[in-house]
Scaffold this motif. Structure first.
Motif, PDB file in Angstrom:
ATOM      1  N   GLY A 134      22.921  18.030  16.778  1.00 29.76           N
ATOM      2  CA  GLY A 134      23.838  18.261  15.665  1.00 29.76           C
ATOM      3  C   GLY A 134      25.167  18.793  16.155  1.00 29.76           C
ATOM      4  O   GLY A 134      25.301  19.223  17.305  1.00 29.76           O
ATOM      5  N   GLU A 135      26.145  18.784  15.268  1.00 29.14           N
ATOM      6  CA  GLU A 135      27.487  19.199  15.659  1.00 29.14           C
ATOM      7  C   GLU A 135      27.524  20.663  16.103  1.00 29.14           C
ATOM      8  O   GLU A 135      28.149  21.012  17.099  1.00 29.14           O
ATOM      9  N   SER A 136      26.808  21.528  15.371  1.00 30.38           N
ATOM     10  CA  SER A 136      26.919  22.951  15.726  1.00 30.38           C
ATOM     11  C   SER A 136      26.150  23.264  17.005  1.00 30.38           C
ATOM     12  O   SER A 136      26.594  24.075  17.819  1.00 30.38           O
ATOM     13  N   ALA A 137      25.004  22.580  17.193  1.00 33.19           N
ATOM     14  CA  ALA A 137      24.264  22.765  18.444  1.00 33.19           C
ATOM     15  C   ALA A 137      25.126  22.323  19.620  1.00 33.19           C
ATOM     16  O   ALA A 137      25.182  22.982  20.660  1.00 33.19           O
ATOM     17  N   LEU A 138      25.798  21.210  19.419  1.00 33.10           N
ATOM     18  CA  LEU A 138      26.662  20.689  20.472  1.00 33.10           C
ATOM     19  C   LEU A 138      27.812  21.660  20.755  1.00 33.10           C
ATOM     20  O   LEU A 138      28.137  21.951  21.900  1.00 33.10           O
ATOM     21  N   GLU A 139      28.404  22.170  19.684  1.00 30.94           N
ATOM     22  CA  GLU A 139      29.530  23.096  19.867  1.00 30.94           C
ATOM     23  C   GLU A 139      29.120  24.333  20.642  1.00 30.94           C
ATOM     24  O   GLU A 139      29.870  24.822  21.481  1.00 30.94           O
ATOM     25  N   SER A 140      27.905  24.821  20.376  1.00 36.40           N
ATOM     26  CA  SER A 140      27.513  26.032  21.099  1.00 36.40           C
ATOM     27  C   SER A 140      27.244  25.720  22.581  1.00 36.40           C
ATOM     28  O   SER A 140      27.466  26.561  23.438  1.00 36.40           O
ATOM     29  N   LEU A 141      26.797  24.495  22.854  1.00 38.18           N
ATOM     30  CA  LEU A 141      26.593  24.122  24.262  1.00 38.18           C
ATOM     31  C   LEU A 141      27.897  24.053  25.043  1.00 38.18           C
ATOM     32  O   LEU A 141      27.930  24.287  26.252  1.00 38.18           O
ATOM     33  N   ILE A 142      28.973  23.706  24.353  1.00 39.12           N
ATOM     34  CA  ILE A 142      30.234  23.527  25.090  1.00 39.12           C
ATOM     35  C   ILE A 142      31.193  24.692  24.866  1.00 39.12           C
ATOM     36  O   ILE A 142      32.380  24.590  25.153  1.00 39.12           O
ATOM     37  N   SER A 143      30.644  25.809  24.371  1.00 39.05           N
ATOM     38  CA  SER A 143      31.541  26.931  24.081  1.00 39.05           C
ATOM     39  C   SER A 143      32.254  27.380  25.354  1.00 39.05           C
ATOM     40  O   SER A 143      31.679  27.364  26.448  1.00 39.05           O
ATOM     41  N   GLY A 144      33.511  27.723  25.201  1.00 36.90           N
ATOM     42  CA  GLY A 144      34.294  28.144  26.352  1.00 36.90           C
ATOM     43  C   GLY A 144      35.010  26.993  27.038  1.00 36.90           C
ATOM     44  O   GLY A 144      35.864  27.209  27.890  1.00 36.90           O
ATOM     45  N   LEU A 145      34.654  25.779  26.676  1.00 38.79           N
ATOM     46  CA  LEU A 145      35.298  24.636  27.327  1.00 38.79           C
ATOM     47  C   LEU A 145      36.505  24.111  26.558  1.00 38.79           C
ATOM     48  O   LEU A 145      37.224  23.241  27.044  1.00 38.79           O
ATOM     49  N   TYR A 146      36.696  24.624  25.341  1.00 37.64           N
ATOM     50  CA  TYR A 146      37.853  24.173  24.574  1.00 37.64           C
ATOM     51  C   TYR A 146      39.135  24.508  25.315  1.00 37.64           C
ATOM     52  O   TYR A 146      39.343  25.651  25.709  1.00 37.64           O
ATOM     53  N   PRO A 147      39.984  23.534  25.542  1.00 32.68           N
ATOM     54  CA  PRO A 147      41.213  23.813  26.290  1.00 32.68           C
ATOM     55  C   PRO A 147      42.158  24.711  25.490  1.00 32.68           C
ATOM     56  O   PRO A 147      42.165  24.668  24.258  1.00 32.68           O
ATOM     57  N   LYS A 148      42.921  25.499  26.226  1.00 30.29           N
ATOM     58  CA  LYS A 148      43.905  26.369  25.566  1.00 30.29           C
ATOM     59  C   LYS A 148      45.079  25.538  25.088  1.00 30.29           C
ATOM     60  O   LYS A 148      45.436  24.549  25.728  1.00 30.29           O
ATOM     61  N   ALA A 149      45.668  25.957  23.993  1.00 27.83           N
ATOM     62  CA  ALA A 149      46.823  25.232  23.466  1.00 27.83           C
ATOM     63  C   ALA A 149      47.980  25.297  24.452  1.00 27.83           C
ATOM     64  O   ALA A 149      48.148  26.290  25.154  1.00 27.83           O
ATOM     65  N   GLY A 150      48.719  24.231  24.552  1.00 24.32           N
ATOM     66  CA  GLY A 150      49.925  24.245  25.376  1.00 24.32           C
ATOM     67  C   GLY A 150      49.743  23.649  26.765  1.00 24.32           C
ATOM     68  O   GLY A 150      50.700  23.464  27.497  1.00 24.32           O
ATOM     69  N   GLY A 151      48.493  23.352  27.138  1.00 24.33           N
ATOM     70  CA  GLY A 151      48.249  22.836  28.484  1.00 24.33           C
ATOM     71  C   GLY A 151      48.240  21.325  28.579  1.00 24.33           C
ATOM     72  O   GLY A 151      47.917  20.768  29.620  1.00 24.33           O
ATOM     73  N   GLY A 152      48.564  20.663  27.485  1.00 24.23           N
ATOM     74  CA  GLY A 152      48.585  19.208  27.515  1.00 24.23           C
ATOM     75  C   GLY A 152      47.191  18.600  27.545  1.00 24.23           C
ATOM     76  O   GLY A 152      46.989  17.482  28.011  1.00 24.23           O
ATOM     77  N   LEU A 153      46.218  19.374  27.042  1.00 22.97           N
ATOM     78  CA  LEU A 153      44.845  18.878  27.040  1.00 22.97           C
ATOM     79  C   LEU A 153      44.231  19.215  25.688  1.00 22.97           C
ATOM     80  O   LEU A 153      44.406  20.323  25.180  1.00 22.97           O
ATOM     81  N   ASP A 154      43.531  18.237  25.125  1.00 22.20           N
ATOM     82  CA  ASP A 154      43.031  18.417  23.773  1.00 22.20           C
ATOM     83  C   ASP A 154      41.612  17.881  23.665  1.00 22.20           C
ATOM     84  O   ASP A 154      41.280  16.878  24.297  1.00 22.20           O
ATOM     85  N   LEU A 155      40.784  18.566  22.884  1.00 25.62           N
ATOM     86  CA  LEU A 155      39.410  18.113  22.669  1.00 25.62           C
ATOM     87  C   LEU A 155      39.142  18.034  21.171  1.00 25.62           C
ATOM     88  O   LEU A 155      39.383  18.993  20.440  1.00 25.62           O
TER      89      LEU A 155
END
Ligand code: ATP
Ligand code: MG
Length: 428
Positions: free
Chosen positions: A193-214
């Motif tokens: 599920g979406e929330s299970a997936l989100e918790s698996l990838i926590s911390g991997l969201y790129p910071k704003a401003g680095g030219g990288l988006d998820l």
């Protein structure tokens, strides 16, 4: 997306018909794909009716936010074509008559032996200071207007005119002042599920401003992760950035990802079966043949798909697959026991390496408190073992069928990824 402002675009589709359910703005999809290839990102997309005031207002707002505004349509000869005058108004410029454009239009009419009507004169007006973009497939020329650090581009609405003009006259101009490079990667997952997936990838969201988006796009039975990166310097660098994040996501999600190269679930399953030279057959109740349909959607499916049984009625479950009548009576047609017996019957009757069996309640009727709509049992059998799973799917009938087929294919896919799966064919 964290792109530099100089690479940001708004597309404004002009036309009152686009504000009704009868016509859709498809031109902007084409433009978005092309713009991305050129390193530009669409920040806003708007639809405005055929009205000068509203269009001028929207254009003024757009110019405060983005570097490039592309207007689609409303360049025709008729009263309701307002784009030229709206752009002039928003930029505080005059419309200038260009005899040379009129001449080109007249010639076009003469060549086709049609009389030009006077409204076509309108198309010979351009916004003061604009460069004219020739229209190889129609009468209305496009326009390229510089306004300080901003650019406004006017393109005709008919798709074949717009496409040809973009590729011939707009793309080369944008390429010359290319603001960078964009790379994309899409990771497709299922079974999570979406929330299970989100918790698996926590911390991997790129910071704003680095030219990288998820971006995470969830739909029933499937969650897609889209990585987009931007580099001012080179395509290679953009790709490196995107690949870096994709690799980090892959290491967290591992077997939940069925494809990172645009393959569908049926294609990736097909590849696994073909590589292992193994075959599958199916028994379908509530999916009514949909699982077989998806497995055969891949060219060359005869290499691994033997066929199947659509056993909707209890009588056929017994008659074709040998599911004991008493078992159906005691456990119910939608049960773990019957799913397992259907899979076992399929395996023995077809001689396949794997059998997938699906039985459930697709709805909207037929549910009960113990067995609600959306309850589906799926069995995967192989010589030497069986795996039966219970699911409770949400949504209407087609969605329950889709998710059932999705889950069945995913069970086999995950099974094939286990190291010992390759040896299954020898187990008796
Ligand atoms: P024309 O000279 O033909 O009048 P135009 O530049 O004025 O061209 P419109 O009148 O807005 O363009 O649209 C002409 C046709 O182009 C529409 O009937 C529609 O079929 C198509 N069209 C316009 N805008 C779009 C759009 N955004 N997406 C897809 N098709 C479009
Ligand atoms: Mg028109």
């Amino acid at each position: 997306m964290t792109i530099p402002r100089s690479a940001s675009v708004e597309i404004i589709a002009v036309g009152s018909e686009l504000l009704t359910p009868h016509r859709q703005d498809t031109n902007s999809l084409f433009l978005t794909a092309r713009l991305n290839d050129l390193g530009y990102a669409v920040r806003f997309k708007t639809v405005v009716g055929d009205e000068t005031a509203g269009l001028a207002l929207r254009l003024g707002e757009a110019l405060e936010q983005v570097a490039l505004v592309i207007l689609i349509g409303g360049l025709g000869p008729t009263e309701d074509d307002k784009t030229r005058s709206a752009v002039a108004r928003a930029l505080g410029r005059r419309l200038v008559f260009r005899p040379d454009i009129l001449k080109t239009i007249e010639e076009r009419f003469r060549n086709r032996q049609v009389r030009m009507t006077s409204p076509n004169r309108r198309q010979a007006y351009i916004v003061e200071g604009a460069a004219v973009l020739p229209n190889a497939n129609g009468t209305a020329p496009g326009q390229w207007v510089r306004a300080g650090s901003k650019t406004v581009v006017l393109l005709p609405g008919p798709p074949h005119e717009l496409k040809a003009m973009f590729d011939k006259s707009v793309a080369p101009r944008l390429e010359r002042r290319r603001a960078g490079f964009i790379a994309r990667r899409a990771l497709m997952t299922t079974g999570l599920g979406e929330s299970a997936l989100e918790s698996l990838i926590s911390g991997l969201y790129p910071k704003a401003g680095g030219g990288l988006d998820l971006t995470i796009l969830a739909s029933p039975g499937q969650v897609e992760l889209h990585v987009v990166s931007h580099s001012r310097v080179s395509r290679k660098l953009a790709e490196k950035k995107a690949d870096g994040l994709a690799a980090r996501l892959r290491s967290r999600l591992s077997e939940h990802i069925y494809s990172d190269r645009g393959e569908s679930l049926e294609e990736s399953l097909a590849r696994l079966l073909r590589d292992r030279k193994m075959t599958v057959a199916v028994a379908e109740s509530c999916t009514g043949g949909f699982l077989g349909h998806r497995l055969t959607a891949v060219p060359g499916s005869s290499a691994y798909f033997l066929g199947g049984f659509i056993v909707y009625s209890d009588a056929l479950k017994t008659g074709l697959l040998g599911v004991p009548q008493e078992l159906i009576q005691s456990a119910g047609a939608v049960s773990s026991e019957v799913a397992e017996a259907m899979a076992a019957g399929t395996l023995s009757r077809t001689g396949s390496d794997f059998a997938l069996a699906v039985t459930g309640i697709a709805g909207p009727g037929g549910g009960s408190p113990e067995k609600p709509v959306g309850l589906v049992w799926i069995a995967l059998a192989w010589r030497g073992g069986v795996d039966v799973r219970k699911s409770l799917f949400w949504g209407r009938r087609e969605l329950v069928k889709f998710q059932s087929a999705q889950k069945a294919m995913d069970m086999l896919r995950r099974h094939l990824l286990q190291p010992e799966a390759a040896g299954n064919r020898d187990v008796t």
